[in-house]
Design a protein around this motif. Structure first.
Motif, mmCIF file in Angstrom:
data_model
loop_
_atom_site.group_PDB
_atom_site.id
_atom_site.type_symbol
_atom_site.label_atom_id
_atom_site.label_comp_id
_atom_site.label_asym_id
_atom_site.label_seq_id
_atom_site.Cartn_x
_atom_site.Cartn_y
_atom_site.Cartn_z
ATOM 1 N N ASN A 1 35.372 54.606 30.400
ATOM 2 C CA ASN A 1 34.966 53.972 29.426
ATOM 3 C C ASN A 1 35.439 52.616 29.193
ATOM 4 O O ASN A 1 34.844 51.870 28.263
ATOM 5 C CB ASN A 1 34.652 54.711 27.957
ATOM 6 C CG ASN A 1 33.650 54.200 26.931
ATOM 7 O OD1 ASN A 1 32.707 53.839 27.526
ATOM 8 N ND2 ASN A 1 34.069 53.898 25.639
ATOM 9 N N ILE A 2 36.074 51.967 30.195
ATOM 10 C CA ILE A 2 36.802 50.758 29.902
ATOM 11 C C ILE A 2 36.244 49.815 31.128
ATOM 12 O O ILE A 2 36.181 50.222 32.240
ATOM 13 C CB ILE A 2 38.376 51.090 30.330
ATOM 14 C CG1 ILE A 2 38.936 51.854 29.078
ATOM 15 C CG2 ILE A 2 39.129 49.701 30.164
ATOM 16 C CD1 ILE A 2 40.369 51.975 28.980
ATOM 17 N N GLU A 3 36.047 48.591 30.499
ATOM 18 C CA GLU A 3 35.435 47.660 31.315
ATOM 19 C C GLU A 3 36.206 47.018 32.314
ATOM 20 O O GLU A 3 37.579 47.122 32.183
ATOM 21 C CB GLU A 3 34.994 46.251 30.468
ATOM 22 C CG GLU A 3 34.655 45.289 31.077
ATOM 23 C CD GLU A 3 34.108 43.990 30.361
ATOM 24 O OE1 GLU A 3 32.870 43.627 30.260
ATOM 25 O OE2 GLU A 3 35.137 43.253 29.762
ATOM 26 N N GLU B 1 41.894 40.920 30.902
ATOM 27 C CA GLU B 1 40.930 40.838 32.048
ATOM 28 C C GLU B 1 40.272 42.304 32.119
ATOM 29 O O GLU B 1 40.808 43.261 31.573
ATOM 30 C CB GLU B 1 41.483 40.261 33.337
ATOM 31 C CG GLU B 1 42.575 41.216 34.020
ATOM 32 C CD GLU B 1 43.119 40.583 35.247
ATOM 33 O OE1 GLU B 1 43.318 41.668 35.949
ATOM 34 O OE2 GLU B 1 43.502 39.518 35.386
ATOM 35 N N PRO B 2 38.973 42.383 32.616
ATOM 36 C CA PRO B 2 38.530 43.749 32.986
ATOM 37 C C PRO B 2 39.657 44.458 34.000
ATOM 38 O O PRO B 2 39.969 44.072 35.051
ATOM 39 C CB PRO B 2 37.338 43.181 34.032
ATOM 40 C CG PRO B 2 36.890 41.964 33.288
ATOM 41 C CD PRO B 2 38.093 41.378 33.285
ATOM 42 N N ILE B 3 39.952 45.951 33.462
ATOM 43 C CA ILE B 3 41.087 46.668 34.090
ATOM 44 C C ILE B 3 40.484 48.131 34.371
ATOM 45 O O ILE B 3 41.239 48.738 35.083
ATOM 46 C CB ILE B 3 42.181 46.381 33.048
ATOM 47 C CG1 ILE B 3 41.759 47.365 31.670
ATOM 48 C CG2 ILE B 3 42.934 45.271 32.885
ATOM 49 C CD1 ILE B 3 42.894 47.384 30.800
ATOM 50 N N GLY B 4 39.343 48.264 33.932
ATOM 51 C CA GLY B 4 38.816 49.664 34.107
ATOM 52 C C GLY B 4 38.979 50.202 35.646
ATOM 53 O O GLY B 4 39.461 51.192 35.829
ATOM 54 N N ARG B 5 38.482 49.318 36.551
ATOM 55 C CA ARG B 5 38.567 49.723 37.997
ATOM 56 C C ARG B 5 39.827 50.051 38.517
ATOM 57 O O ARG B 5 40.412 51.025 38.920
ATOM 58 C CB ARG B 5 37.825 48.823 39.024
ATOM 59 C CG ARG B 5 36.405 48.739 38.673
ATOM 60 C CD ARG B 5 35.740 47.650 39.809
ATOM 61 N NE ARG B 5 34.332 47.715 39.668
ATOM 62 C CZ ARG B 5 33.661 46.917 40.229
ATOM 63 N NH1 ARG B 5 33.999 46.209 41.058
ATOM 64 N NH2 ARG B 5 32.295 46.821 39.901
ATOM 65 N N ARG B 6 40.666 49.082 37.989
ATOM 66 C CA ARG B 6 42.319 49.187 38.219
ATOM 67 C C ARG B 6 42.987 50.547 37.743
ATOM 68 O O ARG B 6 43.744 51.179 38.195
ATOM 69 C CB ARG B 6 42.953 48.105 37.861
ATOM 70 C CG ARG B 6 44.727 48.116 38.284
ATOM 71 C CD ARG B 6 45.435 46.941 37.676
ATOM 72 N NE ARG B 6 44.909 45.609 38.347
ATOM 73 C CZ ARG B 6 45.438 44.412 38.185
ATOM 74 N NH1 ARG B 6 46.216 44.255 37.400
ATOM 75 N NH2 ARG B 6 44.867 43.514 38.740
ATOM 76 N N LEU B 7 42.546 50.895 36.352
ATOM 77 C CA LEU B 7 43.172 52.019 35.756
ATOM 78 C C LEU B 7 42.479 53.269 36.494
ATOM 79 O O LEU B 7 43.232 54.357 36.647
ATOM 80 C CB LEU B 7 42.836 51.913 34.123
ATOM 81 C CG LEU B 7 43.269 50.940 33.396
ATOM 82 C CD1 LEU B 7 42.827 50.961 31.847
ATOM 83 C CD2 LEU B 7 44.758 51.035 33.419
ATOM 84 N N LYS C 1 31.355 41.936 31.964
ATOM 85 C CA LYS C 1 31.739 42.000 33.385
ATOM 86 C C LYS C 1 31.424 43.309 34.081
ATOM 87 O O LYS C 1 31.200 43.271 35.386
ATOM 88 C CB LYS C 1 33.173 41.687 33.735
ATOM 89 C CG LYS C 1 33.579 40.223 32.818
ATOM 90 C CD LYS C 1 32.763 39.280 33.484
ATOM 91 C CE LYS C 1 33.264 37.847 32.883
ATOM 92 N NZ LYS C 1 32.351 36.865 33.328
ATOM 93 N N ARG C 2 31.278 44.199 33.012
ATOM 94 C CA ARG C 2 31.110 45.527 33.807
ATOM 95 C C ARG C 2 30.534 46.504 32.725
ATOM 96 O O ARG C 2 30.666 46.555 31.504
ATOM 97 C CB ARG C 2 32.581 46.358 34.186
ATOM 98 C CG ARG C 2 32.258 47.661 34.915
ATOM 99 C CD ARG C 2 33.602 47.955 35.688
ATOM 100 N NE ARG C 2 33.571 49.440 36.194
ATOM 101 C CZ ARG C 2 34.494 50.167 35.675
ATOM 102 N NH1 ARG C 2 35.182 50.319 34.794
ATOM 103 N NH2 ARG C 2 34.261 51.506 36.371
ATOM 104 N N GLY C 3 29.330 47.327 33.168
ATOM 105 C CA GLY C 3 28.724 48.063 32.477
ATOM 106 C C GLY C 3 27.017 48.025 32.518
ATOM 107 O O GLY C 3 26.577 47.204 33.141
#
Length: 289
Positions: free
Chosen positions: A287-289, A238-244, A58-60
């Motif tokens: 580095n997290i999706e 679920e993808p959490i990179g943006r939230r983090l 989903k991201r990268g």
């Protein structure tokens, strides 16, 4: 489940006379971006490849390399521009009649007209789609496994850093009530040194004003709330990179505010430690999706 954005996967497949190899590598990127490199004769399969990739990632930034080798000898087809050859033959005939020159046209003369001939590689009789998709699925699963394994390590590191941050926050919170008292003592001592008496009401007013300006209760409350949200986000599948990333920015904002209000050396030192921890968190979150 925390997933890393970096990883590599390789898959192979054999079908009929075709051998397919698919390699996928992914790295950090703010959004999802996929680039596919494959033989031109199979270019119509590119959108299918991207669709499968998007179901796993989903991201990268993703680079996909598709190699298709055939065990069948290469075959080509000759395409002839007969109209061009007809025009050339008619020119020779007309020139002979016009100038009275006897000239016989031979096949090898026609072969010299290279613009009239095109050799094209024949596409395999067997479709490579199934073989490509099979190798792609294998590569995607290996890539996903690597991203999950690395994600677990990142999650453990983040949980450790968040716990360290929480300890520093609680330490600074315990010091906060003493800040006003220490300020009152310093102010009272100063007044005694330079005056004969103390105006108790004025002293209490000054202390109250200082306490209001130095109050960081709201900042600590919001900071602890962000930390809880951060910990809960790590448990989401679920993808959490943006939230983090957003929560890390908000935590940094609260720490900066606490630092600007702090007038105590120990609190200031704790703020420096918190900023250092948040920087480590920010680096891992990237580095997290």
């Amino acid at each position: 489940m925390t997933k890393s954005m970096t990883g590599f996967g390789r898959g192979t497949s054999r079908q009929a006379l075709l051998a397919v190899t698919v390699e996928i590598k992914s790295v950090n990127h703010r959004f999802h971006e996929c680039t596919v490199k494959m033989p031109r004769m199979y270019a119509e399969t590119e959108e299918k490849v991207k669709k499968v990739i998007s179901s796993y990632i989903k991201r990268g930034k993703v680079d996909v390399y598709v190699s298709v080798e055939s065990e069948k000898p290469n075959s080509h087809k000759l395409i002839v521009d007969w109209q061009l050859l007809d025009a050339y033959a008619q020119f020779v005939k007309d020139a002979s009649a016009r100038y009275g020159i006897e000239e016989s046209l031979r096949v090898r003369d026609l072969l010299k007209q290279t613009d009239a001939f095109t050799a094209v590689e024949m596409k395999e009789e067997h479709s490579a789609d199934d073989a490509i998709m099979s190798a792609l699925e294998e590569a995607c699963k290996k890539l996903s496994d690597m991203r999950v394994n690395e994600g677990k390590e990142l999650e453990n590191e983040l949980l450790f850093q968040v716990q360290s941050l929480k300890q520093k926050v609680e330490f600074a919170m315990d010091l906060s009530p003493d800040v006003s008292r220490k300020y009152k003592d310093r102010l009272e001592k100063t007044i005694r040194e330079y005056t004969n008496g103390i105006d108790e009401s004025r002293l209490l007013t000054e202390v109250a004003i200082f306490a209001d300006k130095a109050d960081v209760t709201e900042e600590f409350t919001r900071l602890l709330s962000h930390i809880k949200q951060f910990e809960r986000a790590l448990l989401k599948n679920e993808p959490i990179g943006r939230r983090l990333d957003f929560l890390t920015q908000e935590m940094h904002r609260e720490v900066n505010t606490i630092g600007s209000k702090a007038s105590d050396e120990k609190v200031a030192a704790a703020v420096i430690d918190m900023k250092s921890i948040l920087e480590k968190i920010r680096e891992q979150v990237q580095n997290i999706e």
